[in-house]
Design a protein around this motif. Sequence first.
Motif, PDB file in Angstrom:
ATOM      1  N   VAL A   1       1.217  -0.983   0.559  1.00 30.74           N
ATOM      2  CA  VAL A   1       0.369  -0.211  -0.025  1.00 30.74           C
ATOM      3  C   VAL A   1       1.176   1.058  -0.181  1.00 30.74           C
ATOM      4  O   VAL A   1       1.729   1.550   0.922  1.00 30.74           O
ATOM      5  N   PRO A   2       0.803   2.138  -0.721  1.00 33.43           N
ATOM      6  CA  PRO A   2       1.760   3.318  -1.243  1.00 33.43           C
ATOM      7  C   PRO A   2       1.456   4.492   0.402  1.00 33.43           C
ATOM      8  O   PRO A   2       1.183   5.373  -0.501  1.00 33.43           O
ATOM      9  N   SER A   3       1.492   4.026   1.366  1.00 28.68           N
ATOM     10  CA  SER A   3       0.678   4.916   2.773  1.00 28.68           C
ATOM     11  C   SER A   3       2.251   5.151   3.583  1.00 28.68           C
ATOM     12  O   SER A   3       3.072   3.977   3.038  1.00 28.68           O
TER      13      SER A   3
ATOM     14  N   LEU B   1      13.309   6.000 -20.194  1.00 26.90           N
ATOM     15  CA  LEU B   1      11.899   5.585 -19.401  1.00 26.90           C
ATOM     16  C   LEU B   1      12.301   4.083 -18.322  1.00 26.90           C
ATOM     17  O   LEU B   1      11.559   4.188 -17.651  1.00 26.90           O
ATOM     18  N   THR B   2      13.431   3.766 -18.508  1.00 23.60           N
ATOM     19  CA  THR B   2      13.820   2.371 -18.202  1.00 23.60           C
ATOM     20  C   THR B   2      14.960   2.880 -16.447  1.00 23.60           C
ATOM     21  O   THR B   2      14.952   2.987 -15.449  1.00 23.60           O
ATOM     22  N   LEU B   3      15.521   4.396 -16.664  1.00 24.32           N
ATOM     23  CA  LEU B   3      16.049   4.668 -16.029  1.00 24.32           C
ATOM     24  C   LEU B   3      15.225   5.055 -14.725  1.00 24.32           C
ATOM     25  O   LEU B   3      15.258   5.489 -13.521  1.00 24.32           O
ATOM     26  N   GLY B   4      13.675   6.355 -15.282  1.00 26.52           N
ATOM     27  CA  GLY B   4      12.766   6.414 -14.580  1.00 26.52           C
ATOM     28  C   GLY B   4      12.088   5.570 -13.770  1.00 26.52           C
ATOM     29  O   GLY B   4      11.254   6.360 -12.615  1.00 26.52           O
ATOM     30  N   ALA B   5      11.818   3.910 -14.410  1.00 26.30           N
ATOM     31  CA  ALA B   5      11.148   2.965 -13.487  1.00 26.30           C
ATOM     32  C   ALA B   5      11.639   2.460 -12.503  1.00 26.30           C
ATOM     33  O   ALA B   5      11.635   2.914 -11.540  1.00 26.30           O
ATOM     34  N   SER B   6      13.550   3.182 -12.457  1.00 21.15           N
ATOM     35  CA  SER B   6      14.317   2.558 -11.853  1.00 21.15           C
ATOM     36  C   SER B   6      14.279   3.519  -9.942  1.00 21.15           C
ATOM     37  O   SER B   6      13.980   2.985  -9.078  1.00 21.15           O
ATOM     38  N   PHE B   7      14.117   4.890 -10.983  1.00 18.82           N
ATOM     39  CA  PHE B   7      14.727   6.247 -10.080  1.00 18.82           C
ATOM     40  C   PHE B   7      13.035   6.116  -9.110  1.00 18.82           C
ATOM     41  O   PHE B   7      13.163   6.152  -7.273  1.00 18.82           O
ATOM     42  N   THR B   8      11.744   5.374  -9.778  1.00 20.17           N
ATOM     43  CA  THR B   8      10.672   5.572  -8.998  1.00 20.17           C
ATOM     44  C   THR B   8      10.618   4.823  -8.031  1.00 20.17           C
ATOM     45  O   THR B   8       9.790   5.064  -7.322  1.00 20.17           O
ATOM     46  N   GLY B   9      10.990   3.824  -8.601  1.00 17.56           N
ATOM     47  CA  GLY B   9      10.788   2.674  -7.446  1.00 17.56           C
ATOM     48  C   GLY B   9      11.477   2.803  -6.675  1.00 17.56           C
ATOM     49  O   GLY B   9      11.354   1.197  -5.591  1.00 17.56           O
TER      50      GLY B   9
ATOM     51  N   LEU C   1       7.654  16.836  -9.352  1.00 19.35           N
ATOM     52  CA  LEU C   1       8.101  15.501  -8.238  1.00 19.35           C
ATOM     53  C   LEU C   1       7.117  15.015  -7.442  1.00 19.35           C
ATOM     54  O   LEU C   1       6.803  13.872  -7.139  1.00 19.35           O
ATOM     55  N   LEU C   2       7.255  16.061  -6.840  1.00 21.47           N
ATOM     56  CA  LEU C   2       7.462  15.522  -5.097  1.00 21.47           C
ATOM     57  C   LEU C   2       5.961  16.322  -4.396  1.00 21.47           C
ATOM     58  O   LEU C   2       5.664  15.752  -3.292  1.00 21.47           O
ATOM     59  N   GLY C   3       4.981  16.970  -5.608  1.00 20.44           N
ATOM     60  CA  GLY C   3       3.602  17.391  -5.243  1.00 20.44           C
ATOM     61  C   GLY C   3       4.090  18.639  -3.622  1.00 20.44           C
ATOM     62  O   GLY C   3       3.143  18.116  -3.102  1.00 20.44           O
ATOM     63  N   GLY C   4       4.554  19.183  -3.303  1.00 22.64           N
ATOM     64  CA  GLY C   4       5.095  19.740  -2.355  1.00 22.64           C
ATOM     65  C   GLY C   4       6.988  19.819  -2.562  1.00 22.64           C
ATOM     66  O   GLY C   4       7.842  19.826  -3.022  1.00 22.64           O
TER      67      GLY C   4
ATOM     68  N   ALA D   1       4.969  12.822  -2.095  1.00 21.88           N
ATOM     69  CA  ALA D   1       5.354  12.354  -3.680  1.00 21.88           C
ATOM     70  C   ALA D   1       5.660  10.819  -3.688  1.00 21.88           C
ATOM     71  O   ALA D   1       5.738  10.378  -4.970  1.00 21.88           O
ATOM     72  N   LEU D   2       4.912  10.198  -2.651  1.00 18.67           N
ATOM     73  CA  LEU D   2       5.091   9.051  -2.282  1.00 18.67           C
ATOM     74  C   LEU D   2       3.414   8.458  -3.938  1.00 18.67           C
ATOM     75  O   LEU D   2       4.082   7.314  -4.462  1.00 18.67           O
ATOM     76  N   THR D   3       2.679   8.330  -3.228  1.00 21.46           N
ATOM     77  CA  THR D   3       1.943   8.631  -4.238  1.00 21.46           C
ATOM     78  C   THR D   3       2.208   8.766  -5.498  1.00 21.46           C
ATOM     79  O   THR D   3       1.550   8.552  -6.989  1.00 21.46           O
ATOM     80  N   ARG D   4       2.647  10.079  -6.169  1.00 20.40           N
ATOM     81  CA  ARG D   4       3.190  10.447  -7.426  1.00 20.40           C
ATOM     82  C   ARG D   4       4.493   9.235  -7.933  1.00 20.40           C
ATOM     83  O   ARG D   4       3.689   8.943  -9.130  1.00 20.40           O
ATOM     84  N   PHE D   5       4.901   8.977  -7.048  1.00 19.67           N
ATOM     85  CA  PHE D   5       6.182   7.890  -7.643  1.00 19.67           C
ATOM     86  C   PHE D   5       5.841   6.519  -7.813  1.00 19.67           C
ATOM     87  O   PHE D   5       5.730   5.917  -9.323  1.00 19.67           O
TER      88      PHE D   5
END
Length: 253
Positions: A82-84, A150-158, A192-195, A202-206
């Motif tokens: 759960v992304p909380s 996109l591959t780097l973006g997936a790594s960063f957000t994960g 990116l951070l929403g703040g 940030a967690l919700t967006r990522f």
Amino acid sequence: MTTWSQRITRSRVWRSFFRHGWPDNPLDRSLVMTTNIFFHLHPVKVSRASLKATYSFGLGILATILFGILAITGTLIMFYYVPSTERAYEDIIFLQTKVPYGQLMRNMHRWAAHGMVLVVVLHMVRVFYTGAYKPPREFNWIVGVILLLLTLGASFTGYLLPWDQLSYWAITVGTNIAGYAPFIGPDLRMMLLGGVEVGQNALTRFYALHIMVIPGALLLLISLHIWRVRKDGGLAAQRKAEDSLNIVGEETL
Ligand code: HEM
């Protein structure tokens, strides 16, 4: 007298799966290729040079397989995560210690992600080294560059999702660096951070970027990329003079 292969290929079961007879003649052999989605990914004719394993090292296909592993293991992890900010860390610990095969799923997801970054970079180096970015393949090179980002973006957000100290500070540092980009930096960081700092927004967006936006874009662009390889006549392997007389798919093979 009918042979066993004729008996099989005339059966209703065979006919319901396949639209061709036993591949022992030129017509059925070509029907095998054109009626199968996987074989159909290859052009009708390919040069011998492109079939050598050491030409491409299968790196593009390997990247596609790793993407598939990431999609499957990621979906399984989503059943428990759960992304909380209250739950994310505990969910990961629960997944690792209590869920059957949870640790395996997490490790497979992590190693496949590291592997994909490595393999995509090596694939790009191979394409550059063999000059496969030249016309008519410039468009596919551009698609490839977007795939790399996109591959780097997936790594960063994960990286943020486990919500441990490592993720928190890595994303704090990463987004601070993005904040220094000329003109768009501060807005980009805020978007990116929403703040102003790493928190629930940030967690919700990522999470949304990591499970929907980036994989969706990757799926679409990988399909376009592979389709383009086929339309550009397969891999750009050089045909030697004698090789041009020796095209696979003609009578010679
Ligand atoms: C998610 C990342 C990627 C996937 C899944 C992928 C997949 C593939 C596949 C399956 C092939 C055909 C087989 C092979 O060459 O091994 C291919 C070829 C190609 N890729 Fe990629 N690729 C990716 C990233 C890139 C990148 C980063 C670039 C360059 C910036 C690139 C440029 C090309 C080009 C130009 C070809 C044609 C090569 C030739 O004709 O010899 N790809 N890719």
